[in-house]
Design an enzyme around this catalytic site. Structure first.
Site, PDB file in Angstrom:
ATOM      1  N   MET A 265     -21.575   9.613 -11.903  1.00  0.00           N
ATOM      2  CA  MET A 265     -19.993   9.511 -12.118  1.00  0.00           C
ATOM      3  C   MET A 265     -20.076  10.438 -12.896  1.00  0.00           C
ATOM      4  O   MET A 265     -19.788  11.194 -13.125  1.00  0.00           O
ATOM      5  CB  MET A 265     -20.202   8.572 -13.029  1.00  0.00           C
ATOM      6  CG  MET A 265     -18.896   8.225 -13.089  1.00  0.00           C
ATOM      7  SD  MET A 265     -18.986   5.990 -13.026  1.00  0.00           S
ATOM      8  CE  MET A 265     -19.268   5.891 -14.476  1.00  0.00           C
ATOM      9  N   CYS A 266     -18.341  10.934 -12.492  1.00  0.00           N
ATOM     10  CA  CYS A 266     -17.448  12.072 -13.176  1.00  0.00           C
ATOM     11  C   CYS A 266     -16.357  11.345 -12.884  1.00  0.00           C
ATOM     12  O   CYS A 266     -15.846  10.906 -11.912  1.00  0.00           O
ATOM     13  CB  CYS A 266     -17.713  13.513 -12.181  1.00  0.00           C
ATOM     14  SG  CYS A 266     -18.632  14.393 -11.854  1.00  0.00           S
TER      15      CYS A 266
END
Lengths: 299, 227
Positions: free
Chosen positions: A1-2
């Site tokens: 996730m970013c």
């Protein structure tokens, strides 16, 4: 996730408020990427014959005046500098390659974060909130700004591994996802003369686009090729000197939301990051399609 | 009518207040203001109440819904009404991916478009989308109905079990084992009922029906001997 956020101004209405509008966007994506954060801001353009380098030194007390003076006498041209915390912007009335060579020889501890005529990249390990405050993002002015909050997967949590990546003049790329063919592609691109600073997969995507643009592709052509040659999961936001693009892979499992008004185009991983923008209630808000790119460019 | 302003209350406070209605309904009608794309709004409801969300919602809005009638006056993020058991969830705008994923029952209406994987592994819910849906929709769909008034993306109904799929527009491609099927009178009746329930006035005769060809491994009786 970013987390990814981007804001591209279509006119001058919010030019003086670019940083103020951007700060809450980046901070809103903290829960998607608390490891490190960074951004590329465009707008303070240098004139014909000038180039601009964003540089950083491990030692915060680094003497930029001295470095600037040395560059000026070695390159026999005018060099000006301004610093923002541990990062400085050098404006050089000369050639990029000569400046890079000179810095590499005399000041090997100086890291070049970006080069071009408009771009400035600032990035750091830590919470987005800390980084926006460290570099005083609130007071920044400009035409477009692209940011990233990182939750590292493919390489270490370091300043060098944080986004945005820039491998070409005025080009920057931020990435949410993971590429699966980056090792082979990196080797191919190295043979084409693209230089990589890290083992990061996202840097390969930036290098790929830089290579296509060097080959004479338009941004549209470069992104069309990218959809064929890049394998893996990605939502990218890309900045050029006067352009802004968003592209998603065919699987489209990495989120993205776009919003557009008469005055701006904004992109974020989640709508939450767009809620503080002016007139967002009346913006056209949509999810970009899979295997599709969207480009906005100033004529 | 009770109003919960999310600039003052937290999502946790909102959901707690809505969950308290499951013992006995003291307040039938709820309005949520300033959702600002927050995740997990009105999740896990188990009461016959009406919840109006005034704005865009984030991920998993109205997930696991039972009995409640939830309306979102805006767009929703991923997984709206995922694992819904009963009730009605209506989205006035667009929905991101995995709308109605694994849902067992109830009705999900999306008045705009839905993204990829709409109705993935659905298990009995009825989904009506006024616009178009993205790729891999209804993947491994087990039961229920999916109605699409616009177009469907690539690989519709891949590895489908018994979901009835009705599409009015173009289907970009069908997934493995999904085929077009004859629209018999009972299907027109079923579709007419679904469109009416969703408040859509499209003509059921303009739709095509898709379903499982029942040719994959799971459908072969010979494979039963493996157990």
């Amino acid at each position: 996730m970013c987390g990814i956020v981007g804001l591209y101004l279509k006119n001058d209405k919010y030019k003086d408020k670019l940083g103020e509008l951007f700060e809450p966007m980046l901070v809103a994506m903290t829960d998607r990427g608390p490891d490190s954060a960074g951004f590329a801001v465009y707008g303070d353009e240098v004139g014909e014959g000038w180039i601009k380098l964003t540089v950083r030194h491990v030692d915060e007390a680094c003497n930029w005046a001295e470095i600037s003076d040395t560059l000026s006498s070695k390159l026999n041209c005018t060099v000006t500098w301004t610093n923002n915390n541990d990062v400085a912007v050098l404006k050089i009335n000369g050639a990029e390659k000569a400046a890079r060579d000179c810095l590499a020889e005399l000041y090997p501890d100086v890291l070049i974060l970006s080069a071009g005529t408009s771009i400035e990249i600032l990035k750091e390990v830590g919470l987005p909130e800390k980084i926006v405050s460290k570099y005083n993002v609130r007071n920044m002015v400009g035409t477009h700004i692209i940011g990233h909050t990182r939750m590292a997967t493919e390489s270490a949590v370091t300043m060098a591994g944080s986004h945005p990546f820039s491998t070409g003049s005025d080009l920057c790329l931020v990435h949410n996802g993971s590429l699966s063919n980056h090792n082979r592609l990196r080797e191919n691109l190295k043979r084409e003369g693209i230089v990589f600073e890290t083992e990061n997969d996202s840097e390969v995507a930036a290098g790929y686009l830089a290579w296509r643009l060097q080959q004479g592709d338009t941004l549209k052509e470069a992104l069309e090729s990218g959809l064929k040659d890049l394998d893996g999961f990605f939502t990218f936001t890309i900045g050029t000197r006067d352009g802004f693009a968003v592209m998603r892979d065919p699987i489209a499992c990495k989120p993205a939301v776009l919003a557009e008004t008469e005055d701006y185009v904004a992109m974020a991983s989640e709508y939450q990051a767009l809620t503080t923008l002016p007139d967002i209630e009346h913006a056209k808000v949509w999810e970009p399609d899979a295997a599709t790119f969207y480009i906005w460019e100033r004529k | 009518m009770k109003t919960v302003d999310l600039t003052i209350s937290s999502v946790r406070d909102l959901n707690q207040a809505l969950h308290e209605q499951s013992r006995s309904v003291s307040e039938k009608s709820w309005t949520v203001t300033n959702p600002k794309g927050s995740h997990n709004l009105a999740v896990g409801l188990d009461a016959n109440i009406d919840v109006d969300i005034q704005g865009h919602a984030g991920y998993f809005c109205a997930g696991m819904n039972k009995e409640a009638n939830v309306t979102v006056h805006g767009n929703v993020g991923q997984g709206v009404a995922e694992n819904m058991m009963s009730g009605v969830v209506r989205v006035k705008g667009d929905a991101s991916q995995a709308a109605g994923a694994t849902a067992h029952g109830g009705l999900l209406v999306i008045e705009g478009n839905a993204g990829a994987r709409c109705g993935i592994s659905m298990k009995g819910v009825d989904i009506v989308v006024k616009g178009s849906i993205g790729h891999m929709s209804c993947f491994m769909g087990q039961s229920g109905s999916l109605v699409v008034c616009g177009d469907a993306g690539e690989a519709l109904g891949d590895s489908l079990y018994e979901v009835h799929i009705y599409v009015k527009g173009e289907v970009k491609s069908l997934g493995a084992d999904c085929i077009e099927k004859e629209m018999r009178p009972e299907h027109v009746t079923e579709l007419k009922g679904l469109l009416e329930k969703a408040g859509v006035d499209d003509n059921p005769l303009e739709f095509k029906r898709y379903g499982s060809a029942r040719q994959l491994y799971t459908f072969k009786v010979d494979n039963a001997s493996a157990y």
